[in-house]
Design an enzyme around this catalytic site. Structure first.
Site, PDB file in Angstrom:
ATOM      1  N   CYS A 142     -13.002 -61.250  41.124  1.00  0.00           N
ATOM      2  CA  CYS A 142     -12.191 -61.611  42.291  1.00  0.00           C
ATOM      3  C   CYS A 142     -11.545 -62.997  42.138  1.00  0.00           C
ATOM      4  O   CYS A 142     -10.711 -63.177  41.274  1.00  0.00           O
ATOM      5  CB  CYS A 142     -13.017 -61.495  43.566  1.00  0.00           C
ATOM      6  SG  CYS A 142     -11.953 -61.435  45.019  1.00  0.00           S
ATOM      7  N   HIS A 235     -14.599 -55.914  44.111  1.00  0.00           N
ATOM      8  CA  HIS A 235     -16.011 -56.268  44.249  1.00  0.00           C
ATOM      9  C   HIS A 235     -16.887 -55.038  44.109  1.00  0.00           C
ATOM     10  O   HIS A 235     -17.539 -54.607  45.065  1.00  0.00           O
ATOM     11  CB  HIS A 235     -16.256 -56.887  45.628  1.00  0.00           C
ATOM     12  CG  HIS A 235     -15.894 -58.335  45.697  1.00  0.00           C
ATOM     13  ND1 HIS A 235     -16.608 -59.311  45.056  1.00  0.00           N
ATOM     14  CD2 HIS A 235     -14.889 -58.975  46.345  1.00  0.00           C
ATOM     15  CE1 HIS A 235     -16.073 -60.492  45.304  1.00  0.00           C
ATOM     16  NE2 HIS A 235     -15.010 -60.323  46.076  1.00  0.00           N
ATOM     17  N   GLU A 237     -19.621 -54.853  42.955  1.00  0.00           N
ATOM     18  CA  GLU A 237     -21.038 -55.187  43.168  1.00  0.00           C
ATOM     19  C   GLU A 237     -21.443 -55.198  44.639  1.00  0.00           C
ATOM     20  O   GLU A 237     -22.627 -55.269  44.970  1.00  0.00           O
ATOM     21  CB  GLU A 237     -21.346 -56.560  42.531  1.00  0.00           C
ATOM     22  CG  GLU A 237     -20.951 -57.791  43.332  1.00  0.00           C
ATOM     23  CD  GLU A 237     -19.465 -58.147  43.313  1.00  0.00           C
ATOM     24  OE1 GLU A 237     -19.105 -59.205  43.831  1.00  0.00           O
ATOM     25  OE2 GLU A 237     -18.651 -57.359  42.794  1.00  0.00           O
TER      26      GLU A 237
END
Ligand code: ASP
Length: 755
Positions: A142, A235, A237
């Protein structure tokens, strides 16, 4: 994990085509296994959540991973206890001597600021620069990805009309890559950002490849051509509820956020979000760890860096005398002077210092030496108009440093010399003279003038014997001293300046006479770049090169330190260390006679080149067996004032390489003379060539390097017009079309920086 199969099993070909990772017996037998060292630079405010999310993903592989967490020291985390940070996080100074197989740089909540406004930006740049040499593969997430693309490739981020928040559909731009191996044709990824990078900007950088993107969220995954940098704009994760927490946070802050897209069932924020990205996230991280880290990293982790160089430059008990020469940009103003003084103070071994005149403070500025030349070449009245500009520059400098140097008095002497041709070099030398006076006042070191200690003979050639005798004695009388660069004394006692940039020579003379252990040349770049930074942005600098390699690279136009300026130290084999005054923590480049004791990490030391060449190919049966004819041919070039860059000969032909600028205007005449004197079967001329030199000491022992050079160019379908293996066997010269110049350099750089 790869599947191991017998060496020649037919399935290998089919499976390899299907992108299944197959490892043959031979490779499996030679593959050693050790835990992977992974570093996470956690810039997220929600430290613990991010730690947990990333650990979960990295833990989902059969590979053993040893994790370390890194924080910036310029920015204190506010959302987390100090104890947590102390217990689990390291700072950069604690880990910078180590190497890592992989590193993750997370996002950060600073995307609406300019990069330079972020309080830890400088530190982050330092870490990103370090990662190029100390980390095998770096994974940027990011804002971390935007920062990396900006720092490494100059790609800017742009503010989106509204925040991108939600879970978006993605596709692969590049289907055969390993990072997305096993992915479905469509997959989902959460995004949460206000800024973006543009596809065109990335596509304009040849060393980068977009591998996945989304119609709504834009570019998602990018990798560098050598696979060592991955940039992920989303993202993967994120936990099931991370977007929801951000949404609630923004709502509470009164920002009035839109409901994250494609996230809550029926866009109803009271319902529990559905996770559509978890399997892809696991696959992405295990692919990265397996293919980009584990399979390609060095078994011996120290080989990622050059530890021996560090030992040579720092903490070396054998080094007790260093001569440090500071260039013009290092002394351009008071701020720069202070940096030099701090460098001098940092090591007591830096006992003799040589200074240039103040250089440019910014791009369109004028160097003091250039102003002095202007004064020296004008008549007295005109020169007196230029002088106040110079005087005020020195006054500002002296005031900024708070030192006591009588500038008025010094300028009275210069004014007296104006308009006198015999005093020309005296005037031009005052830039260095005054700088040495100021540096001496600032550091408390003694001032030793080059006038009366460094000597030239009646032809203006360096008089080594006399200088050794006089300067050697004077230096013994001064424990620490500053010496002005760029000039010496003629037999009649007058001052004579060296060629431009000549303070480098003075530095080398002082180092040789003082018997220094190392000659440091402090400038504004961190050493000798592997390629021209105008062709490849932020290239790596070479840790160690030999004098001979420097010579070859200078011959093909590489700058920084010209080999002509270092002859005094080369003769006595003193190592030269090119350092960056603005980044004293970088080791820079070490130039030595024998590099055998240093691990290089790279199999070539530099790639330099230039456009603007032509070749003249002369054919005649058995040309090579007729020495007189060859001599006649060379004479024709010599008479016409055309310098020959290179000659290649075959049985029936000789090809001469020349610079266009010498050749263009007399081309017809030269060909006519060749036809008349040599009576060739044909003369053919090729214009618009670029010559590229690949220089590396290992070229003489490793045929694989030549194979790599040719392979790298063949992969880009670049046509090689001529090849020459230099007689020293440490360089290889190639001719390509000018149009292929940039792409050739990029291909070669990528090839040789791949670990
Ligand atoms: N000041 C001189 C020049 O501009 C010498 C030097 O800086 O090395 O050429």
């Amino acid at each position: 994990m790869p599947i191991k199969v017998p060496n020649n099993l037919p399935a290998i070909e089919t499976l390899t085509k299907e992108n299944v990772f197959v490892m043959t017996d031979t490779r499996a037998m030679t593959q050693d296994i050790r835990p992977l060292q992974i570093l996470i630079l956690n810039l997220m405010p929600t430290k613990v959540e991010t730690e947990t999310q990333l650990t979960r993903l990295l833990g989902n592989t059969p590979l053993q991973v040893e994790l370390e967490l890194l924080q910036t020291s310029t920015h204190k985390a506010t959302n987390i206890s100090e104890e947590h940070m102390i217990a689990f996080y390291k700072t950069f100074s604690q880990i910078k001597h180590k190497n890592y197989d992989g590193m993750i740089i997370t996002g950060a909540p600073v995307e609406l600021m300019d990069f330079e406004e972020v309080d830890y930006w400088d530190e982050l740049c330092e870490i990103m620069e370090w990662s190029k040499r100390h980390v095998h593969s770096t994974f940027h997430i990011c804002w971390g990805a935007q920062a990396g693309l900006y720092y490494h490739y100059g790609i800017k981020k742009h503010i989106l009309p509204k925040k991108l928040s939600g879970v978006y559909k993605h596709n692969l731009d590049y289907k055969n890559g390993m990072l997305f191996r096993g992915f479905d044709d469509e997959f989902y990824v959460p995004h949460s950002r206000n800024t973006t990078v543009n596809r065109e900007d990335i596509e304009a950088v040849p060393g980068l490849k977009i591998i996945a993107s989304s119609e709504e969220a834009g570019v998602y995954a990018i990798k560098s051509e050598n696979d060592r940098q991955i940039f992920i704009t989303g993202h993967s994760e994120y936990d099931a509820d991370t977007l929801m927490k951000e949404y609630i946070r923004d709502k509470n802050a009164g920002i009035n956020p839109e409901i994250p897209c494609n996230y809550f069932p029926d866009d109803d924020d009271t319902k529990e979000p559905t996770v559509k990205w978890r399997s892809c996230a696991n696959l992405l991280y295990s692919n990265w760890l397996n293919y980009f880290v584990y399979q390609t990293t060095q078994y011996d982790i120290t080989q990622i860096e050059d530890a021996s160089l560090d030992a040579m430059i720092h903490d070396n008990n054998d080094i007790d005398l260093k001569v440090a020469k500071f260039g013009g940009t290092s002394l351009a103003d008071a701020e720069q002077f202070k940096k030099c003084a701090a460098i001098i103070e940092a090591e007591k071994e830096r006992r003799y210092v040589v200074v240039s005149a103040p250089g440019k403070r910014r791009e369109n500025d004028v160097k003091v030496t250039d102003l002095l030349i202007e004064c020296a070449d004008k008549n007295k009245a005109e020169a007196e108009e230029v002088l106040p500009k110079l005087m005020s520059r020195y006054k500002v400098l002296v005031r900024g440093l708070g030192v006591d140097v009588d500038i008025d008095k010094e300028f009275e002497k210069i004014t007296e010399a104006l308009g006198k041709p015999a005093k020309r070099d005296y005037i031009i030398s005052r830039g260095e003279y005054l700088n040495a006076k100021i540096m001496s006042a600032l550091t408390g070191m003694d001032f030793v003038d080059a006038e009366g200690t460094i000597f030239l003979d009646e032809n203006g050639i360096y008089d080594e014997e006399k200088t050794k005798a006089v300067l050697g004695k004077v230096l013994k009388e001064h424990e620490r001293a500053v010496i002005p660069g760029f000039y010496g004394t003629m037999p009649d006692g007058s001052i004579k300046t060296f060629s431009r940039g000549g303070s480098d020579i003075t530095g080398a003379i002082v180092a040789a006479v003082a018997g220094a252990d190392i000659y440091e040349n402090w400038t504004d770049v961190s050493g000798f770049y592997m390629v021209d930074p105008r062709v490849v942005a932020n290239p790596l600098s070479v840790p160690v090169i030999t004098y001979k390699e420097l010579r070859e690279l200078s011959y093909m136009g590489a700058s920084v330190l010209h080999e002509d300026t270092i002859f005094p130290v080369v003769k006595v084999e003193i190592p030269i260390n090119i350092r960056n005054t603005n980044r004293p923590e970088d080791n820079g480049t070490l130039i030595v006679k024998n590099a055998d004791y240093f691990q290089s990490g790279f199999s070539v030391s530099g790639i330099s080149g230039k456009k603007g060449y032509s070749t003249i190919a002369i054919e005649k049966p058995r040309f090579n067996e007729q020495p007189q004819l060859r001599a006649d041919l060379l004479d024709i070039f010599a008479y016409n004032g055309v310098t020959i860059k290179n000659i290649l000969s075959g049985i029936d032909s000789v090809t001469v390489v020349v610079r266009d600028e010498f050749f263009q205007d007399i081309e017809e005449q030269l060909v006519a003379e060749i036809e008349e004197k040599i009576a060739p079967t044909s003369v053919s001329i090729t214009h618009d060539l670029a010559m590229i030199a690949i220089v590396g000491r290992e070229l003489s022992t490793s045929p694989a390097i030549a194979v790599k050079v040719l392979g790298a160019l063949a992969n880009r379908k670049i046509n090689i017009k001529l090849i020459d293996h230099g007689s020293e066997k440490i360089s290889m010269m190639l001719g390509v079309d000018e149009a292929d110049y940039v792409s050739s350099i990029e291909a070669l750089y990528t090839e040789f920086t791949r670990l």
